[in-house]
Motif scaffolding. Structure first.
Motif, PDB file in Angstrom:
ATOM      1  N   ARG A  33       0.951  -0.548  -0.113  1.00  0.00           N
ATOM      2  CA  ARG A  33      -0.403  -0.602  -0.382  1.00  0.00           C
ATOM      3  C   ARG A  33       1.229   1.456   0.178  1.00  0.00           C
ATOM      4  O   ARG A  33       1.967   1.010   0.587  1.00  0.00           O
ATOM      5  N   PRO A  34       0.212   1.896  -0.664  1.00  0.00           N
ATOM      6  CA  PRO A  34       1.455   3.502  -1.085  1.00  0.00           C
ATOM      7  C   PRO A  34       1.467   4.746   0.581  1.00  0.00           C
ATOM      8  O   PRO A  34       0.091   4.011   0.898  1.00  0.00           O
ATOM      9  N   SER A  35       2.421   4.501   0.742  1.00  0.00           N
ATOM     10  CA  SER A  35       1.924   5.999   1.248  1.00  0.00           C
ATOM     11  C   SER A  35       1.421   6.944   1.519  1.00  0.00           C
ATOM     12  O   SER A  35       1.590   7.454   0.523  1.00  0.00           O
ATOM     13  N   PHE A  36       0.604   7.882   2.410  1.00  0.00           N
ATOM     14  CA  PHE A  36       0.659   9.075   2.295  1.00  0.00           C
ATOM     15  C   PHE A  36       1.472  10.011   1.402  1.00  0.00           C
ATOM     16  O   PHE A  36       0.857  10.262   0.740  1.00  0.00           O
ATOM     17  N   ALA A  37       2.885  10.112   1.982  1.00  0.00           N
ATOM     18  CA  ALA A  37       3.456  10.617   1.119  1.00  0.00           C
ATOM     19  C   ALA A  37       3.921  10.522  -0.102  1.00  0.00           C
ATOM     20  O   ALA A  37       4.017  11.484  -1.423  1.00  0.00           O
TER      21      ALA A  37
END
Length: 189
Positions: A33-37
């Motif tokens: 899952r991609p990070s918020f950043a």
């Protein structure tokens, strides 16, 4: 209004991502899952609809670059095969790790036959047999007749056929991690 736009974007992105995932061997492990950043590309501390819309292309570009091992800007059959093999191996290793973690009661890093038998149905309210009886026993006599069994098998076959049509319509077969009826999260690519 903004929440509706973001939710709509997330749903549309999820549908687009589902199709794109199959181009590189299907969905990846749950830890990707991609990070918020990574999503907040302008670094302003907020994720916008535009950033969500750009996510599938960004992730696809990263995968393309990783698969293009010779750096020629094209992916050969050999490069694609190697990338797909690596993704499957990663997914399978993660799945094996989850299974060991689930069944390994004595925490020795292995699963004995007894641990597997003890762990089956773990976390479920009813055993698979109890769930089947509850679903198939239409006359509620506590047992499944041959007719009830045949009717249940037919219902399950029809449900499976619908699921296959649904998955094929979205470009896949099975769920995001290979299990039937799972839905791929929006961040998958």
């Amino acid at each position: 209004m903004t929440r509706i736009a973001l939710l709509t974007t997330a749903i549309v992105t999820g549908l687009m991502v589902t199709t794109g995932a199959n181009a590189f061997g299907g969905a990846q492990g749950s830890l990707e899952r991609p990070s918020f950043a990574q999503i907040d590309t302008d670094g302003d501390g907020k994720v916008t609809a535009e950033e969500m819309q750009a996510l599938p292309a960004t992730m696809a570009s990263e995968r393309f670059k990783a698969a293009d091992t010779d750096g020629d800007g094209k992916i050969s059959k050999e490069e694609l095969t190697a990338a797909m093999t690596q993704m499957r191996e990663t997914r399978d290793a993660e799945r094996a790790e989850r299974m060991i973690s689930r069944f390994d009661a004595d925490k020795d890093g292995t699963v004995s036959e007894q641990e597997m038998l003890d762990g089956m149905g773990q976390g479920r309210k009813a055993s698979p047999g109890e769930r089947f009886i509850a679903m198939a026993d239409t006359d509620k006599d506590g047992a499944v007749s041959e007719e009830e069994f045949a009717a249940a098998a037919e219902r399950m076959e029809q449900r499976h056929a619908r699921s296959d049509r649904d998955q094929k319509g979205r470009g896949g077969k099975g769920g995001w991690d290979g299990r039937d009826n799972d839905r791929m999260p929006f961040w998958r690519n």
